[in-house]
Design an enzyme around this catalytic site. Structure first.
Site, PDB file in Angstrom:
ATOM      1  N   LEU A  70      15.346  25.897  38.463  1.00  0.00           N
ATOM      2  CA  LEU A  70      14.731  24.951  37.530  1.00  0.00           C
ATOM      3  C   LEU A  70      14.967  25.372  36.082  1.00  0.00           C
ATOM      4  O   LEU A  70      15.241  26.538  35.806  1.00  0.00           O
ATOM      5  CB  LEU A  70      13.231  24.887  37.826  1.00  0.00           C
ATOM      6  CG  LEU A  70      12.917  24.317  39.233  1.00  0.00           C
ATOM      7  CD1 LEU A  70      11.520  24.715  39.671  1.00  0.00           C
ATOM      8  CD2 LEU A  70      13.091  22.800  39.233  1.00  0.00           C
ATOM      9  N   PRO A  71      14.821  24.412  35.136  1.00  0.00           N
ATOM     10  CA  PRO A  71      15.207  24.709  33.755  1.00  0.00           C
ATOM     11  C   PRO A  71      14.415  25.838  33.089  1.00  0.00           C
ATOM     12  O   PRO A  71      15.017  26.756  32.526  1.00  0.00           O
ATOM     13  CB  PRO A  71      14.963  23.367  33.033  1.00  0.00           C
ATOM     14  CG  PRO A  71      15.032  22.326  34.105  1.00  0.00           C
ATOM     15  CD  PRO A  71      14.528  22.978  35.350  1.00  0.00           C
ATOM     16  N   LYS A 178      19.177  39.266  33.589  1.00  0.00           N
ATOM     17  CA  LYS A 178      19.835  37.986  33.273  1.00  0.00           C
ATOM     18  C   LYS A 178      19.639  37.621  31.792  1.00  0.00           C
ATOM     19  O   LYS A 178      20.582  37.185  31.116  1.00  0.00           O
ATOM     20  CB  LYS A 178      19.272  36.890  34.182  1.00  0.00           C
ATOM     21  CG  LYS A 178      19.667  35.488  33.811  1.00  0.00           C
ATOM     22  CD  LYS A 178      21.177  35.273  33.859  1.00  0.00           C
ATOM     23  CE  LYS A 178      21.546  33.913  33.292  1.00  0.00           C
ATOM     24  NZ  LYS A 178      22.985  33.761  33.100  1.00  0.00           N
ATOM     25  N   LYS A 247      16.486  28.137  25.160  1.00  0.00           N
ATOM     26  CA  LYS A 247      15.351  28.621  25.973  1.00  0.00           C
ATOM     27  C   LYS A 247      15.565  30.082  26.351  1.00  0.00           C
ATOM     28  O   LYS A 247      14.684  30.922  26.209  1.00  0.00           O
ATOM     29  CB  LYS A 247      15.242  27.724  27.216  1.00  0.00           C
ATOM     30  CG  LYS A 247      14.239  28.128  28.270  1.00  0.00           C
ATOM     31  CD  LYS A 247      14.782  28.897  29.462  1.00  0.00           C
ATOM     32  CE  LYS A 247      15.943  28.321  30.202  1.00  0.00           C
ATOM     33  NZ  LYS A 247      16.325  29.015  31.431  1.00  0.00           N
TER      34      LYS A 247
HETATM   35  P1  NAD Z   1      19.714  21.338  35.012  1.00  0.00           P
HETATM   36  O1  NAD Z   1      18.816  20.807  33.950  1.00  0.00           O
HETATM   37  O2  NAD Z   1      21.093  20.789  35.159  1.00  0.00           O
HETATM   38  O3  NAD Z   1      18.990  21.182  36.448  1.00  0.00           O
HETATM   39  C1  NAD Z   1      17.625  21.373  36.656  1.00  0.00           C
HETATM   40  C2  NAD Z   1      17.181  20.445  37.795  1.00  0.00           C
HETATM   41  O4  NAD Z   1      15.781  20.641  38.009  1.00  0.00           O
HETATM   42  C3  NAD Z   1      17.377  18.968  37.466  1.00  0.00           C
HETATM   43  O5  NAD Z   1      18.064  18.330  38.527  1.00  0.00           O
HETATM   44  C4  NAD Z   1      15.954  18.435  37.312  1.00  0.00           C
HETATM   45  O6  NAD Z   1      15.822  17.075  37.681  1.00  0.00           O
HETATM   46  C5  NAD Z   1      15.200  19.373  38.251  1.00  0.00           C
HETATM   47  N1  NAD Z   1      13.765  19.430  37.986  1.00  0.00           N
HETATM   48  C6  NAD Z   1      13.137  19.593  36.797  1.00  0.00           C
HETATM   49  N2  NAD Z   1      11.800  19.563  36.966  1.00  0.00           N
HETATM   50  C7  NAD Z   1      11.588  19.396  38.294  1.00  0.00           C
HETATM   51  C8  NAD Z   1      10.408  19.272  39.092  1.00  0.00           C
HETATM   52  N3  NAD Z   1       9.182  19.318  38.545  1.00  0.00           N
HETATM   53  N4  NAD Z   1      10.561  19.103  40.420  1.00  0.00           N
HETATM   54  C9  NAD Z   1      11.789  19.035  40.986  1.00  0.00           C
HETATM   55  N5  NAD Z   1      12.938  19.130  40.277  1.00  0.00           N
HETATM   56  C10 NAD Z   1      12.833  19.310  38.947  1.00  0.00           C
HETATM   57  O7  NAD Z   1      19.736  22.909  34.804  1.00  0.00           O
HETATM   58  P2  NAD Z   1      20.863  23.932  35.335  1.00  0.00           P
HETATM   59  O8  NAD Z   1      21.957  24.005  34.334  1.00  0.00           O
HETATM   60  O9  NAD Z   1      21.135  23.650  36.764  1.00  0.00           O
HETATM   61  O10 NAD Z   1      20.043  25.301  35.204  1.00  0.00           O
HETATM   62  C11 NAD Z   1      19.028  25.683  36.124  1.00  0.00           C
HETATM   63  C12 NAD Z   1      18.603  27.114  35.790  1.00  0.00           C
HETATM   64  O11 NAD Z   1      19.736  27.978  35.923  1.00  0.00           O
HETATM   65  C13 NAD Z   1      18.104  27.293  34.349  1.00  0.00           C
HETATM   66  O12 NAD Z   1      17.068  28.236  34.337  1.00  0.00           O
HETATM   67  C14 NAD Z   1      19.332  27.813  33.616  1.00  0.00           C
HETATM   68  O13 NAD Z   1      18.984  28.566  32.476  1.00  0.00           O
HETATM   69  C15 NAD Z   1      19.978  28.658  34.699  1.00  0.00           C
HETATM   70  N6  NAD Z   1      21.436  28.860  34.591  1.00  0.00           N
HETATM   71  C16 NAD Z   1      22.262  27.832  34.271  1.00  0.00           C
HETATM   72  C17 NAD Z   1      23.639  28.052  34.204  1.00  0.00           C
HETATM   73  C18 NAD Z   1      24.619  26.947  33.882  1.00  0.00           C
HETATM   74  O14 NAD Z   1      25.788  27.254  33.600  1.00  0.00           O
HETATM   75  N7  NAD Z   1      24.220  25.688  33.910  1.00  0.00           N
HETATM   76  C19 NAD Z   1      24.157  29.325  34.479  1.00  0.00           C
HETATM   77  C20 NAD Z   1      23.290  30.348  34.842  1.00  0.00           C
HETATM   78  C21 NAD Z   1      21.919  30.098  34.897  1.00  0.00           C
END
Ligand code: NAD
Length: 303
Positions: A70-71, A178, A247
């Site tokens: 999750l975000p 991380k 964030k």
């Molecule tokens: P994203 O915003 O693309 O995906 C997050 C998902 O969570 C979305 O599909 C959203 O609809 C869902 N969500 C939000 N609130 C929710 C709830 N209450 N119930 C159910 N679903 C819910 O984010 P992301 O890029 O996939 O990143 C996810 C995590 O991974 C973050 O913490 C980010 O910092 C970390 N991360 C991201 C990357 C990257 O390259 N994108 C790399 C490493 C780590």
């Protein structure tokens, strides 16, 4: 529950990262129960055999272990402790793995409030971008008990590079590692952008400048590899939103404050990231701070 040897995995958060990670869990034969606030994010997974759950509680109740991706910490708190959350569905003695880039507060609170339930809680954030999530080559940094790490390794191996799945310490160590990785990588990005903008503005050819940096003690993996997505393709990685990068930087500075270590450089990098977010929007890619420097010199830096 799983009838085969693979445990059933509940997965919450099917965004840029979660979508690839779940596809790889399915491919590795893990029965999957998924949910997200965006129902359409699960269409392809359901066609591939995953089951939809209407809430995090339902996903947790129907699985042997549950993963969150999750975000922000606020979203993790909502999905775990909120109404219809994981705590309402997870069995006593069950396992929750948080793979979000986050902080230990939510998990600590659960461990404290639900101590009698014997839950196994593991933090396992990842690196490797959405590309690594899609091709099952993530780096995974696991904080928690050694027994849990050993037991959960096959689950991690379905999503990550077996050589880069590391047990980095007790609860919270994965989150801390991380945040430090991102802090350093974002610092590399800003430093590299600044140097390339100044050097080229001073008249040096971009390719010659980069080759010289690579040949020097100032070389870095960022100069050698990661910056090429911009220099070759103009790709600022929209698979990771600059809002989420901000964030991470904020959490990293909070961590520095909580342990009493000055973080002047991190603070400056955070401000530069926030400027990029304000300039190009929340959904712009994590590498758009580089663009700020291109705008200053009025040239896109391309090889
Ligand atoms: P994203 O915003 O693309 O995906 C997050 C998902 O969570 C979305 O599909 C959203 O609809 C869902 N969500 C939000 N609130 C929710 C709830 N209450 N119930 C159910 N679903 C819910 O984010 P992301 O890029 O996939 O990143 C996810 C995590 O991974 C973050 O913490 C980010 O910092 C970390 N991360 C991201 C990357 C990257 O390259 N994108 C790399 C490493 C780590």
């Amino acid at each position: 529950m799983a009838t085969a040897s693979r445990p059933t995995v509940g997965f919450i958060g099917l965004g840029n990262m979660g979508s690839g990670m779940t596809r790889n869990l399915l491919k590795a034969g893990f029965p999957l129960v998924v949910t997200d606030i965006r129902r359409e994010s699960a269409d392809e997974l359901i066609a591939g055999g995953a089951r939809w759950a209407d809430s995090a509680a339902e996903a947790a109740a129907g699985s042997d272990l549950v993963i969150t991706m999750l975000p922000t910490p606020r979203h993790v708190d909502e999905v775990v402790r909120g109404s219809g959350g994981i705590l309402e569905g997870i069995a006593d003695g069950g396992t929750w793995i948080d793979m979000s880039t986050s902080v230990p507060e939510v998990a600590n609170r659960v461990r404290e409030d639900e101590a009698r339930r014997g839950l196994h809680i593991v933090d396992a954030p990842v690196s490797g971008m959405s590309v690594g999530a899609a091709n099952g080559m993530l780096q995974i940094f696991v904080g928690g008990e050694a027994d849990d790490f050993a037991r959960l390794r096959p689950v991690f191996e379905a999503m990550g590079d077996p050589e880069k799945i590391l047990h980095v310490g007790g609860h919270g160590a994965g989150y801390a590692v991380k945040l430090m990785i991102n802090q350093l990588w974002f610092s590399h990005l800003v430093a590299t952008a600044e140097v390339l903008a100044i050097g080229t503005k001073a008249g040096v050819d971009l390719g010659v400048l980069r080759d010289s940096l690579i040949a020097s003690p100032a070389n870095s993996l960022f100069v050698e590899r990661d910056v090429l997505s911009i220099l070759n393709d103009g790709d600022y990685d929209e698979g990771f939103a600059v809002a989420l990068a901000c964030k991470d930087l904020g959490l990293s500075i909070d961590l520095a404050r909580s342990v009493g270590v000055p973080a002047e450089l991190s603070g400056l990098v955070e401000q530069i990231y926030r400027r990029a977010r304000a300039t190009y929007g929340d959904r712009a890619g994590e590498m758009t701070p580089f663009k700020l420097y291109e705008d200053v010199i009025g040239t896109e830096l391309r090889l």
